[in-house]
Each structure stands twice: as structure tokens, then as C-alpha cells.
Design a protein around this motif. Structure first.
Motif, mmCIF file in Angstrom:
data_model
loop_
_atom_site.group_PDB
_atom_site.id
_atom_site.type_symbol
_atom_site.label_atom_id
_atom_site.label_comp_id
_atom_site.label_asym_id
_atom_site.label_seq_id
_atom_site.Cartn_x
_atom_site.Cartn_y
_atom_site.Cartn_z
ATOM 1 N N PHE A 36 0.865 -1.176 0.000
ATOM 2 C CA PHE A 36 0.000 0.000 0.000
ATOM 3 C C PHE A 36 0.903 1.227 0.000
ATOM 4 N N THR A 37 0.486 2.278 -0.685
ATOM 5 C CA THR A 37 1.319 3.483 -0.722
ATOM 6 C C THR A 37 0.979 4.458 0.393
ATOM 7 N N ARG A 38 -0.197 4.304 1.037
ATOM 8 C CA ARG A 38 -0.551 5.187 2.150
ATOM 9 C C ARG A 38 -1.298 4.404 3.218
ATOM 10 N N LEU A 112 -6.693 3.241 3.684
ATOM 11 C CA LEU A 112 -5.547 2.640 3.007
ATOM 12 C C LEU A 112 -5.754 2.948 1.538
ATOM 13 N N THR A 113 -4.796 3.585 0.913
ATOM 14 C CA THR A 113 -4.981 3.941 -0.493
ATOM 15 C C THR A 113 -3.729 3.636 -1.289
ATOM 16 N N GLY A 114 -3.931 3.466 -2.552
ATOM 17 C CA GLY A 114 -2.839 3.214 -3.470
ATOM 18 C C GLY A 114 -2.226 1.843 -3.265
ATOM 19 N N CYS A 115 -2.273 1.037 -4.276
ATOM 20 C CA CYS A 115 -1.652 -0.271 -4.243
ATOM 21 C C CYS A 115 -0.541 -0.266 -5.288
ATOM 22 N N ARG A 116 0.612 -0.729 -4.907
ATOM 23 C CA ARG A 116 1.772 -0.716 -5.809
ATOM 24 C C ARG A 116 2.320 -2.128 -5.916
ATOM 25 N N LYS A 135 -11.349 1.229 3.531
ATOM 26 C CA LYS A 135 -11.692 2.048 4.693
ATOM 27 C C LYS A 135 -11.941 1.128 5.875
ATOM 28 N N ILE A 136 -11.171 1.342 6.919
ATOM 29 C CA ILE A 136 -11.343 0.587 8.158
ATOM 30 C C ILE A 136 -11.817 1.567 9.207
#
Length: 146
Positions: A36-38, A112-116, A135-136
């Protein structure tokens, strides 16, 4: 892809899967890792692991409690494939997916955003960023029915 889980508890840990790593190209690729990027405030990243869809009987769509729950295996007890790259044939879905183990430390203020994904095709290494949102949120625990 956007997933929301409104039942997280402070102090509990969850596995959150990245999207499936499918090969949409005409050449084979080797998946090296995913991340995850963030990671928002309120969640602490513990580790990343790679799991097989065969071991999990599919791709988890939402946060999975560490320890599992009825009908959901405990990913922590499954084989971790992160120590070796996984080959993905052209125009095929990948068998291996990456997941983050996260601990809820307080109110989660974002997503949690952005998957790399990092992969190799031929002799060249690449990274590809995908849109993903998980979203948790804190809330009452899920009630388990027998």
C-alpha cells in the motif's frame, strides 16, 4: 476497488489484501512484491506477506481478522510466498496475492490507499500503481451466529 469495514476494534489486527495481480500483457511477468502506498493514522503496518488463492479458496475482499473467523481461514497460519517471486503467464490471473497485516491503534482518520506492485518482465523491473481504497472504521464487533 473500494472496500469498507465498519467493525474494527482498537488493539486488534487484520489482514488486508491488495487487488489481484493479473497479467494483461502478451509476455510472462514475475511478480516481486506488493504494498500500500498510504497507511492512515490509526493503523500500524506490521508486515506484508504473499498468499496463494488456492490456500485461501479465493481472494479476500475485505479486512480479515488475524486468527480468522467462521468461514475465513487464519492467513497467519498459511504458507507465506513472499520469499520468492511468482510467475504470471500472459493474459492470466496471478495465483499469488499480497496482503498487509495491520494493527488498529486508535481512530482511523483516513483510508488505506494506493496499491503498488513491483514486477519484472524480461530483464526490466517495473512498478505499477493501482487505484485501491480500503476504509477501516471503528465500530461494534461482528456478531458470530452459530
Amino acid at each position: 476497488m473500494e472496500v469498507t469495514s465498519p467493525h474494527a476494534q482498537v488493539g486488534k489486527e487484520y489482514w488486508v489484501a491488495l487487488p489481484a495481480a493479473d497479467n494483461l500483457t502478451n509476455r510472462p511477468l514475475t511478480l516481486l512484491r506488493g504494498e500500500f502506498t498510504r497507511v492512515p493514522h490509526g493503523l500500524k503496518l506490521i508486515e506484508y506477506r504473499a498468499f496463494s488463492h488456492e490456500d485461501t479458496e479465493g481472494h479476500p475482499m475485505g479486512p480479515t481478522p488475524v486468527g480468522g473467523s467462521p468461514g475465513i481461514p487464519d492467513l497467519t497460519r498459511l504458507h507465506d510466498y513472499s520469499d520468492r517471486p511468482s510467475r504470471v503467464a500472459p493474459h492470466e490471473p496471478g495465483d499469488i496475492f499480497w496482503a498487509a497485516r495491520l494493527r488498529v491503534t486508535g481512530k482511523v482518520t483516513g483510508a488505506l490507499t494506493g496499491c503498488r506492485y513491483f514486477y519484472r518482465q524480461g530483464s526490466t523491473d517495473y512498478q505499477q500503481d493501482l487505484s485501491c481504497v480500503t476504509k477501516i472504521r471503528l465500530g461494534p464487533p461482528l456478531k458470530i451466529r452459530n
